[in-house]
Design an enzyme around this catalytic site. Structure first.
Site, mmCIF file in Angstrom:
data_model
loop_
_atom_site.group_PDB
_atom_site.id
_atom_site.type_symbol
_atom_site.label_atom_id
_atom_site.label_comp_id
_atom_site.label_asym_id
_atom_site.label_seq_id
_atom_site.Cartn_x
_atom_site.Cartn_y
_atom_site.Cartn_z
ATOM 1 N N SER A 143 0.814 -1.270 -0.040
ATOM 2 C CA SER A 143 -0.099 0.004 -0.087
ATOM 3 C C SER A 143 0.851 1.148 0.060
ATOM 4 O O SER A 143 1.977 1.305 0.688
ATOM 5 C CB SER A 143 -0.821 0.104 1.230
ATOM 6 O OG SER A 143 -1.510 1.292 1.309
ATOM 7 N N TYR A 156 -2.227 -1.853 9.913
ATOM 8 C CA TYR A 156 -2.262 -2.349 8.535
ATOM 9 C C TYR A 156 -0.912 -1.886 7.752
ATOM 10 O O TYR A 156 -0.349 -2.852 7.345
ATOM 11 C CB TYR A 156 -3.292 -1.945 7.788
ATOM 12 C CG TYR A 156 -3.574 -1.944 6.461
ATOM 13 C CD1 TYR A 156 -3.775 -3.224 5.784
ATOM 14 C CD2 TYR A 156 -3.308 -0.807 5.435
ATOM 15 C CE1 TYR A 156 -3.760 -3.276 4.245
ATOM 16 C CE2 TYR A 156 -3.249 -1.057 4.187
ATOM 17 C CZ TYR A 156 -3.677 -2.326 3.455
ATOM 18 O OH TYR A 156 -3.697 -2.306 2.194
#
Length: 262
Positions: A143, A156
């Site tokens: 990400s 995350y």
């Protein structure tokens, strides 16, 4: 591009066997469709089958966030395809919390299991076959948010940061065997999962009064739009193709300029 070149490009993955985790919707489904269109045989997995499963793909129900799920998936891949030439680790995600200290221990462990250790465990089972064949391509989907981590999703992004570090180390170990390992880091992308994230973020912002960290998700990217699953899928396909034969241990950030970096 000539007609002959077009035909060659559409079948550039003919004879290749691919595994895509989280391939029933969003980015994963787009990757699956493009691999199928280019001639690959594709097995994909998710925790539940949906109507958005790309036609032509083989589906195996599995939770890759668990040891048993990863083992079952690797066994199914061997049984159904006889081996894997391309692996795309796309499954991932986490729910937001109101701050770092509000993230419970089980959520930290869950984020690590799904976003980091799932890839570690699956690679450990599939890479030996690639080493024997002395070829293969592995993609870890991370990400772009790792570049500017936000407190509500730190479990995350921390897991994805670990994935990126691991990916580089694995790439260096497997390179002598003709196996390339790269990372793709999407920015904000218009997917069902992205919509769910934005909804959760908006609800949290309403509860907390909205801080700058929570409203960043509403900012426009420099290119003026969210990414599309197609944008990310094209990056993945390039990296697993022979067109990227001299690329390994790289991280391709596909974010429309959302996270500028030097």
């Amino acid at each position: 591009m000539t007609t002959t070149e077009s035909i060659e490009r559409t079948q550039e993955f003919a004879g290749k066997r691919a595994l895509v985790t989280g391939g029933t919707r969003g980015i994963g489904a787009s990757v699956v469709r493009h691999l199928l269109d280019a001639g690959a045989e594709v097995l994909t997995t998710a925790r539940s089958e949906t109507s958005t499963l790309p036609q032509g793909a083989t589906f195996v129900k599995a939770d890759v966030g668990t040891h048993s799920g990863v083992e079952a998936l690797a066994s199914a891949a061997q049984e159904k395809l006889g081996g894997i030439d391309i692996v795309v680790h796309n499954a991932g995600g986490a729910r937001p919390y109101e701050g770092v200290t509000a993230i419970p221990d089980e959520e930290w462990q869950g984020a690590l299991d799904l976003n980091y250790l799932a890839a570690v465990r699956l690679d450990a089972l599939l890479a030996p076959g690639m080493r024997e064949r002395r070829s293969g391509a592995i993609i870890h989907v991370s990400s772009a948010a790792v570049l500017t981590p936000l407190a509500p999703y730190l479990h995350y992004t921390a897991a994805k940061a670990a994935l990126e570090n691991y990916s580089k180390g694995l790439a260096l170990e497997l390179a002598p065997f003709g196996i390339r390992v790269n990372t793709v880091s999407p920015g904000r992308t218009a997917t069902p999962g992205g919509e769910e994230t934005r909804k959760e973020w908006a609800e949290m912002s309403a509860r907390t009064g909205g801080g700058s960290a929570l409203t960043q998700a509403d900012d426009s990217t420099p290119l003026g739009r969210d990414g599309l699953p197609e944008d990310i899928a094209q990056a993945v396909l390039f990296l697993v193709s022979d067109r990227a034969s001299w690329l390994t241990a790289s991280n391709l950030v596909v974010d429309g300029g959302e996270f500028p970096r030097g």
